[in-house]
Every structure is written in structure tokens, then in C-alpha cells.
Design an enzyme around this catalytic site. Structure first.
Site, PDB file in Angstrom:
ATOM      1  N   LYS A 162      70.874  60.265  11.382  1.00  0.00           N
ATOM      2  CA  LYS A 162      71.782  60.715  12.447  1.00  0.00           C
ATOM      3  C   LYS A 162      72.893  61.583  11.870  1.00  0.00           C
ATOM      4  CE  LYS A 162      72.544  57.795  16.042  1.00  0.00           C
ATOM      5  NZ  LYS A 162      72.773  56.519  16.805  1.00  0.00           N
ATOM      6  N   GLY A 168      75.172  64.741  22.588  1.00  0.00           N
ATOM      7  CA  GLY A 168      74.240  65.312  23.555  1.00  0.00           C
ATOM      8  C   GLY A 168      72.783  65.030  23.202  1.00  0.00           C
ATOM      9  N   GLU A 204      70.226  54.867  10.101  1.00  0.00           N
ATOM     10  CA  GLU A 204      70.438  53.731  10.992  1.00  0.00           C
ATOM     11  C   GLU A 204      69.085  53.122  11.325  1.00  0.00           C
ATOM     12  OE1 GLU A 204      73.816  54.235  14.011  1.00  0.00           O
ATOM     13  OE2 GLU A 204      72.044  54.122  15.269  1.00  0.00           O
ATOM     14  N   LYS A 205      69.027  51.823  11.454  1.00  0.00           N
ATOM     15  CA  LYS A 205      67.765  51.180  11.829  1.00  0.00           C
ATOM     16  C   LYS A 205      67.362  51.655  13.215  1.00  0.00           C
ATOM     17  CE  LYS A 205      65.371  46.771  11.943  1.00  0.00           C
ATOM     18  NZ  LYS A 205      64.335  47.282  11.014  1.00  0.00           N
ATOM     19  N   TYR A 206      66.087  51.958  13.383  1.00  0.00           N
ATOM     20  CA  TYR A 206      65.591  52.349  14.701  1.00  0.00           C
ATOM     21  C   TYR A 206      65.273  51.096  15.496  1.00  0.00           C
ATOM     22  CZ  TYR A 206      62.565  54.200  18.340  1.00  0.00           C
ATOM     23  OH  TYR A 206      62.004  54.503  19.550  1.00  0.00           O
ATOM     24  N   GLU A 292      78.000  54.089  19.510  1.00  0.00           N
ATOM     25  CA  GLU A 292      79.008  55.137  19.323  1.00  0.00           C
ATOM     26  C   GLU A 292      80.039  55.033  20.430  1.00  0.00           C
ATOM     27  OE1 GLU A 292      78.517  59.193  20.144  1.00  0.00           O
ATOM     28  OE2 GLU A 292      77.205  58.913  21.860  1.00  0.00           O
ATOM     29  N   ARG A 296      85.987  60.550  26.113  1.00  0.00           N
ATOM     30  CA  ARG A 296      86.093  61.538  27.197  1.00  0.00           C
ATOM     31  C   ARG A 296      85.545  60.942  28.475  1.00  0.00           C
ATOM     32  NH1 ARG A 296      80.554  62.514  27.759  1.00  0.00           N
ATOM     33  NH2 ARG A 296      79.395  62.475  25.818  1.00  0.00           N
ATOM     34  N   VAL A 299      79.376  61.766  31.984  1.00  0.00           N
ATOM     35  CA  VAL A 299      78.619  62.330  33.111  1.00  0.00           C
ATOM     36  C   VAL A 299      78.392  61.268  34.203  1.00  0.00           C
ATOM     37  CG1 VAL A 299      76.440  63.429  33.765  1.00  0.00           C
ATOM     38  CG2 VAL A 299      77.469  63.973  31.554  1.00  0.00           C
TER      39      VAL A 299
END
Ligand code: ADP
Ligand code: ADP
Ligand code: MG
Length: 460
Positions: A162, A168, A204-206, A292, A296, A299
Site C-alpha cells: 500500500k 481513492g 499489510e495482511k490481505y 485508515e 474530510r 462521499v
């Protein structure tokens, strides 16, 4: 906190979110200034604002990302505050800093908060220190592929690479084994640099079977509260397409623990403004991890507004004026269920490739419990330069099952002519058995698209 009344807001964005901010500003008695690129001369947000100003040519880097141009426009038009919306400059710490140093109010958190949460590695560190579990993975930026391989060996494959500054849905690559990680590492680093201006990447682990659960928060720098959760697991290319509040099928103790953890994080960083803490809920392990934070407006904020009755955009403006939160945690209650779908300019008959075109006709749904947030008008040409989000259709009803029926009804009333959209896919989702059952994870929609012949190629 010092109160500073805002009288005129420059909206540094376009499309539906610019319209949304203008509406909130008007209801609070504030004047508005719209900015537009050449492609957006005839856009709805330009017509709705009290004043408007051309900011530059169509490409975002020359217009909606032009910090200098936007700040000069704010000054020229006597705006005392800037609302960044989402995307573009919304999570630019440099922009927030500049706005403030130019004597204007940035409607959002401090530049310092944006900076620390905008870097996913740094955010993970802060969140772990606050006692909230993060997805297993790197503690620091993996500068060499050897570091990345060591981390991956320790947590087990598959893993994700990542980009620390990604957003996005971009800047994420899945690696199934050591060889795969070795092959993709360099590309991931250089892509991160070219897309986000930083080559910082981590592993990061999936989490294979995960629901994307996120919590809306509000803070005034002193008090922080949560406005319940949303389920945004229905995604394509790691971008949300269908969102719900509250989240269906979430064990009650998990729901409460996620809410509490979001408030803990917000308090820990003395959060001010509207924000979202995103989690993955691993349905195999029955545990959740911090993923994360978005500093802001999001959407999908509208579905939270529907179930709580709180106007999040107005709250953002009031907080930016230095007011204390007008709501306490006890005031936040959930009423019914709300669902949002994203109407996107893409062609279902052609691998969902982005589509452009002039809108010749549009028919939006209305009636009980239906809200449509869009930034379009007939004759407007949907350009190729920006995100393909055309509109958000939001429904609210007493129960989830009623909301699903209402969504199906609302989508039946919806028509857009002049360009291709995903409306028929949304219609199919609104009557899909898996969706009805609430039994979906973050892979559900892409699997569904492939199973139904809409995606020819496997995407990673
Ligand atoms: P949300 O998390 O609010 O659902 P999305 O992930 O759909 O938002 O992103 C909203 C918009 O912001 C999209 O246009 C997306 O491309 C853009 N965006 C979000 N984060 C970034 C980023 N870090 N860099 C560039 N664009 C971003
Ligand atoms: P962005 O900043 O682009 O929104 P996120 O870190 O929020 O990036 O991830 C976007 C999406 O990618 C998530 O909603 C989820 O579907 C998927 N994803 C991210 N991290 C993981 C993970 N560790 N395991 C499984 N899926 C993930
Ligand atoms: Mg995210």
C-alpha cells in the site's frame, strides 16, 4: 476557542459535493463563491453559487488543484473561508496551511492532523499507540524489498503493498507469494511516487473475507463524538458503490466496540471537524482492525445524515467558526435504515470503462424518503477530466428491507440519457439475494460483475 463568523465561503470543488456545500452554506445564511474549470463553465454548482470564478483550464492540476489560484480567488471575492469538499485539495496539509497563513478559515481539521492521518504508516502508528488494533503489517515504511519480504513472511501471504499517501482506492497491489511481492515491489514504489508524490509504501495482511465498516465522527477540538457506522463493502476497484447505515449483520458487541474505538481515536488526536475512521471487520476471525482515517467529508455522509437527522456539512461550518459541537453523544440516535448508491459514468456493456457525453435528458426519483445529490443539468457535457461520479441516490425508510424496496423503486424512476451509466447494475443490486441477506464482503461486487459477465478481465 475563538468564534469567527464566516460570511462567505469559497467552495474549492465541483460536482455534487460543491452543490451540497452550497446548500448547507445557504441554509446557514452564508454567501458562496464557486470555482470552475473550462469544462465546468455550465455546471450546476456554478449556477447555484452566489458568485463564480473561472479558475483555469480543464485538467485538475490547472484548476481544482491550483492552490495559488484558489486562494487569490477567495481574496478577490472577499471570501473568509474555504470548504475543500472531498478529493482534490481536501487532504492536502499544505493547502490547509496556506489557507490559514493567508488569513482565511479552512473548513476542516488542522494541517497537522491532515498531515499525520494522511500518511497511512504514521496513522497506523498513532492508532496503535491509542490501543486500537491495526491490520497486521509494517510498522514503518519498507524501504527495501527485503524489509517488505520479512514483514510478509511474518504475517503470511497474501499481502497488500500500500502507498502511504494513497487514496481513492489507488496505490494498492495484492501479492500472493514472495515472488509476486518481489516482482511488484519496484513498480508499486514508482507508481506511488508518480501518483501521490511519495514513494513510501508498506505491507499489510490481505484480509480475505472482510466488511468495510467505517464510523463517522465529529469533533470541535475539545469534544469528540461518533455518528454511528456505515457498511461500504460493496466496491469496485476498491471504491465504494453501495453504502448503508447502519451496517447490516454486525454482532452487537462488535458494533459498540468499533464506535468506542473511533471515539477513542478522535479524542486522542483532539479531532476538530468531520472525519471518518475506516475499519476492516474480518468475518472469519470476528475481529476488526483500523484501516485508515479520512480527515474530510466523505462521499457517503448522506446516509448518516438520514439515520441521525444531523446535517454534517452544516456542523463542519459551525465548527470551523469556533463553535462547540451542538450535539452530545446522547443526542445521537439511529432511526431506520438508509442506503446510498453511486451513479457513475461508465459503460456496463464495455468492461465498465469510463464514459463521457452531453446529458440530453435526466429523470431523478423523488417521493417519500428519497434524496438525490447531483451536480448535473441538461446540456451539461460530462467531461473526461474528473471522477466519474454523477449522482448519489439516497433512500431512507423504517427498516432495511423497506429501504431496499424503496431503492429499487427509486432506481426505476431514474433515467439519464446522453451517456452510459451503471444504473442497470444498481437496479440489479437492489434486488440481489446476497445484498438482501446482507451477506457480502469487499469482494462481493467484483465477483458478481464477473459472474454476470460484466468484467472480462480479472483485476487485482
Ligand atoms: P470516500 O472515502 O468519501 O468514499 P472515495 O474513496 O470515493 O471517497 O474518494 C472520493 C474522491 O476523492 C474520489 O474522487 C477519489 O478519487 C478522490 N480521492 C480520495 N483520496 C484521494 C487521494 N489521496 N488522492 C487523490 N484523490 C483522492
Ligand atoms: P483508500 O485510501 O484508497 O480508501 P483504503 O486503505 O481505505 O484505501 O482501502 C480501500 C479498500 O481496499 C478497502 O475499503 C478494502 O476494500 C480494500 N483493502 C484495503 N486494505 C485491505 C486489507 N488489508 N485487506 C483487504 N482489503 C483491503
Ligand atoms: Mg479508504
Amino acid at each position: 476557542m475563538k468564534a469567527a463568523r464566516i460570511s462567505k465561503i469559497l467552495v474549492a470543488n465541483r460536482g455534487e459535493i460543491a452543490v451540497r456545500v452550497i446548500r448547507a452554506a445557504k441554509e446557514l445564511g452564508k454567501k458562496t463563491v464557486a470555482i470552475y474549470s473550462d469544462a465546468d463553465r455550465d455546471a450546476l454548482h456554478v449556477k447555484m453559487a452566489d458568485e463564480s470564478v473561472r479558475i483555469g483550464p480543464s485538467p485538475a492540476k490547472d484548476s481544482y488543484l491550483s492552490m495559488g489560484g484558489i486562494i487569490s480567488a477567495a481574496k478577490d471575492f472577499g471570501a473568509d473561508a474555504i470548504h475543500p469538499g472531498y478529493g482534490f485539495l481536501a487532504e492536502s496539509a499544505e493547502f490547509a496551511d496556506t489557507v490559514q497563513s493567508e488569513g482565511l478559515i479552512f473548513i476542516g481539521p488542522s494541517a497537522e492532523t491532515i498531515r499525520s492521518m494522511g500518511n497511512k504508516i504514521k496513522a497506523r502508528e498513532i492508532i496503535r499507540a491509542a490501543g486500537v488494533p491495526t491490520v497486521p503489517g509494517s510498522a514503518i515504511s519498507s524501504d527495501s524489498v527485503e524489509d517488505a519480504l520479512d514483514t510478509a513472511d511474518a504475517i503470511g501471504y497474501p499481502v497488500l503493498i500500500k502507498a502511504a499517501a494513497g487514496g481513492g482506492g489507488r496505490g494498492i497491489r495484492i501479492c500472493n507469494d514472495r515472488q509476486d511481492l518481489q516482482n511488484q515491489w519496484k513498480i508499486a514504489r514508482s507508481e506511488a511516487y508518480s501518483s501521490f508524490g511519495s514513494n513510501e509504501t508498506y505491507v499489510e495482511k490481505y484480509i480475505k473475507n472482510a466488511k468495510h465498516i467505517e464510523v463517522q465522527i465529529l469533533g470541535d477540538g475539545v469534544h469528540q463524538i461518533h455518528l454511528l457506522e456505515r457498511d461500504c463493502s460493496i466496491q469496485r476497484k476498491r471504491q465504494k458503490v453501495w453504502e448503508e447505515a447502519p451496517a447490516p449483520i454486525l454482532p452487537g458487541d462488535v458494533r459498540a466496540a468499533i464506535h468506542q474505538s473511533a471515539v477513542d481515536i478522535a479524542r486522542n488526536i483532539h479531532y476538530s471537524g468531520a472525519g471518518t475512521i475506516e475499519y476492516l471487520f474480518d468475518t472469519d476471525e470476528n475481529r476488526f482492525y483500523f484501516m485508515e482515517m479520512n480527515t474530510r467529508i466523505q462521499v457517503e455522509h448522506g446516509i448518516t445524515e438520514e439515520i441521525t437527522g444531523i446535517d454534517i456539512v452544516k456542523e463542519m461550518i459551525k465548527i470551523a467558526e469556533g463553535n462547540e459541537l451542538s450535539i452530545t453523544q446522547q443526542d445521537v440516535a439511529s432511526r431506520g435504515a438508509s442506503i446510498q448508491v453511486r451513479v457513475i459514468a461508465e459503460d456496463p456493456e464495455n468492461n465498465l470503462l469510463p464514459n463521457i457525453g452531453k446529458i440530453s435528458r435526466m429523470n431523478w426519483p423523488s417521493g417519500p424518503g428519497v434524496r438525490v445529490d447531483h451536480g448535473l443539468s441538461v446540456e451539461y457535457f460530462v467531461p473526461p477530466y474528473y471522477d466519474g461520479l454523477l449522482a448519489k441516490i439516497i433512500v431512507h425508510d423504517a427498516s432495511r428491507i423497506d429501504a431496499l424496496k424503496r431503492m429499487a423503486r427509486a432506481l426505476d424512476e431514474t433515467a439519464i440519457e446522453g451517456l452510459k451509466t451503471n444504473i442497470k447494475l444498481l437496479q440489479a443490486l437492489s434486488i440481489d439475494d446476497g445484498i438482501m441477506a446482507g451477506e457480502f464482503n469487499t469482494n462481493y461486487f467484483e465477483d458478481w460483475l464477473r459472474d454476470n459477465g460484466y468484467l472480462k478481465k480479472v483485476r487485482s
